[in-house]
Each structure stands twice: as C-alpha cells, then as structure tokens.
Design a protein around this motif. Sequence first.
Motif, PDB file in Angstrom:
ATOM      1  N   LYS A  53       0.777  -0.727   0.103  1.00 55.81           N
ATOM      2  CA  LYS A  53       0.000   0.193   0.001  1.00 55.81           C
ATOM      3  C   LYS A  53       0.627   1.127  -0.016  1.00 55.81           C
ATOM      4  O   LYS A  53       0.936   2.058  -0.810  1.00 55.81           O
TER       5      LYS A  53
ATOM      6  N   GLU B 118       2.128   2.252  -3.848  1.00 58.10           N
ATOM      7  CA  GLU B 118       0.547   2.552  -4.113  1.00 58.10           C
ATOM      8  C   GLU B 118       0.850   3.830  -4.438  1.00 58.10           C
ATOM      9  O   GLU B 118       0.840   4.740  -4.474  1.00 58.10           O
TER      10      GLU B 118
ATOM     11  N   ASN C  99       2.950   7.240  -6.735  1.00 56.52           N
ATOM     12  CA  ASN C  99       2.682   8.018  -7.297  1.00 56.52           C
ATOM     13  C   ASN C  99       2.357   9.317  -6.769  1.00 56.52           C
ATOM     14  O   ASN C  99       1.080  10.330  -7.359  1.00 56.52           O
TER      15      ASN C  99
ATOM     16  N   PRO D  34       4.322   1.824  -9.106  1.00 55.89           N
ATOM     17  CA  PRO D  34       3.595   1.584  -8.304  1.00 55.89           C
ATOM     18  C   PRO D  34       3.543  -0.517  -8.415  1.00 55.89           C
ATOM     19  O   PRO D  34       3.657  -0.574  -7.948  1.00 55.89           O
ATOM     20  N   LYS D  35       2.941  -0.193  -9.838  1.00 55.86           N
ATOM     21  CA  LYS D  35       3.197  -2.184 -10.297  1.00 55.86           C
ATOM     22  C   LYS D  35       4.165  -2.731 -10.499  1.00 55.86           C
ATOM     23  O   LYS D  35       4.621  -3.666  -9.730  1.00 55.86           O
TER      24      LYS D  35
ATOM     25  N   ASN E 241       6.270  -2.979  -6.812  1.00 61.13           N
ATOM     26  CA  ASN E 241       5.185  -4.026  -5.768  1.00 61.13           C
ATOM     27  C   ASN E 241       5.680  -5.413  -6.375  1.00 61.13           C
ATOM     28  O   ASN E 241       6.178  -6.593  -5.569  1.00 61.13           O
TER      29      ASN E 241
END
Length: 321
Positions: free
Chosen positions: A160, A163, A167, A218-219, A222
């Motif tokens: 989280k 993310e 961003n 984020p992708k 992660n």
Amino acid sequence: MRNARELIYYSSKAPSGHNSQPWKFKIQGNSIEIHPDFDLALPIVDPTHRELYISLGCATENICVASSHFGYESDWKIQQDPKGINYIITEFKESKKKKKGIPIEYLEKRQTNRSLYDGSRINSGILTKLKKLPSQENISVYYFQNGGAYFQTIKNAILKGNEIQMNDPEFKNELLSWIRFNKKEVNHLQNGLTYKVMGAPPTPKFLGKAMVKSFLTPKRQNRSDIKKIDSSSHFILLTTKTDTVEEWIKLGMVLQRLLLKLTELGIASAYLNQPCELKSLSTELQGKLPIHNEYPTIILRIGYAKEVPFSPRKDVEKIIS
C-alpha cells in the motif's frame, strides 16, 4: 584528541536514508559532537526528521563501539544547541580495560542488502541471540516470521505504501535526486544511492534518470518488493513509545547494535519503511499488530544473501565542522 578522525571515520559508516549522510562532527577536547546536517535532509519522505535522527543514533552507536577498539571508555548524552536543535555529544576517557563487544571490522562490513535473499529461514537459536541484545528505554523490537499472519499484515502495508509513494511526484523527484548514475557522480558527491547499489549499469545522468523514472511505478515496485519479501526469513519492526527526538536517537543506537550483530552472524538486512513513513499506514499497523499501540518506526527484512556493492562514504575531512 587522539584517534578523533578514526572514530569519526567509523561513526560515518552508519546507515542513513538514501545514504544522505546527514551529519556533521565537531571535535571538542576529549569529546566528539554529532550534529544534524539539515541541508542533507529528506523533506518529502522524512518531513519530521525522524529517520535523520535515527541515523545520528546509529552513528553514535558506531562511535561507542569504535572507542573500545582504540582504548577508550565512552559516555554519550543528548544536548540542545542555542537554537533548540538536538545533537549528541560523546566523551572519551582512556582506559586499559578490554571491553568485549562487536569487533570493529563489522562496522565496515555492515551493509544494506536490497537483493533477493535465498529463502532460508533463520533458526530459533539465532533469533534468541538477537532478542537478547541490549535495548534502550521505550524502544521495542518485534520479530515476525515469514508465513505468519502478522508478516502478511506488514507486507500488505508495504505494498500500500508503494502505491501511495510511487504515485507522488514529489516523492519520486526526491528519490531521483539521490541516485548516482555513474562513477563521476559517485566520486564527486560520495553519497546517495549508486548505480552499483541499485544493480544498474553506469549511464549519463539524463539517460539514467529517464530510465529509472519509467520504472518508478506502483506496479513495478510492488512486483519487485513481493519477490524480495517472499525471499526473506523475517520482518523486524522497531518501535518507540512516544515518538520523540530522544527516542529516535535511542532507537538508532538499538538499530545499529542489531545491524552489527546481524553482520557478525552473516545475515542480510534491508529497509522497507514505507508504512512507517506514511501516517495513515503507521496508524493502521498500530491497531493490527501486537505492539501495545507503540509507534512503528523501522521495518527490516532479514535473511541470507550474497554480499552486494557497498555504498560510498564522504571523506572524513568533509564531515568535520
């Protein structure tokens, strides 16, 4: 003071956010002061300077460990300058007593290892040794094994955090400003996250910046962190009781003591502090983890891995005020 520069050299081997090395040292008779260098602060990821003061605590622990090697007894305390800014002063007294502790070579061998680990689990006997390390008042250390529910809670919070941070244009710009893309930058600045540490080839700054920026999503973050977390044995969470500057410094000393012991035991470690850096996630962890409503402050993942390149350090003369 005899050996002052050697003591400062070993003290500066402490970790810091983005390898910013936010400290200045001042030699005063038989004492050495460690002051925060706010010109090297991280205002986006560390707006309250919490991680900065933790780094100063780590540097204090290093200087105390090194003092024994050079035949000194050391005594540290936190003080404030006329502007109300906290700093640490360590006084040294020559001693013929030999004090057992972490060998000085581990101050140089300690490193942040951001690589994939080999997936092995740390056995209970080693964990017992780690849990017996001396701590400081209001500082707690918790261990969460891979596969457990609380481990998954921390993992979810880290994802989280990615993310949110990935961003945030300001967060990404601050991170990019501390990446050193080639040898010339590394040699000139002697700080930051080097291309070797990041596992990348050297490139011109404009090209490297564009390439790294495209990966800061984020992708992608992660995907990378999930592999690294899953390869780890445990999370270690360090907390404070009241989230004050004094506790941050003391936590830094406890953290460095732990990092040096991990180094001695051949255990790799790396930071995943995203949930501690974001208030919403930190509050969430306070409620979900068995930490007595303490403040989540530092998250380490630990395990076994091959050694990676070391981060640079500034020449001693550049950090003496």
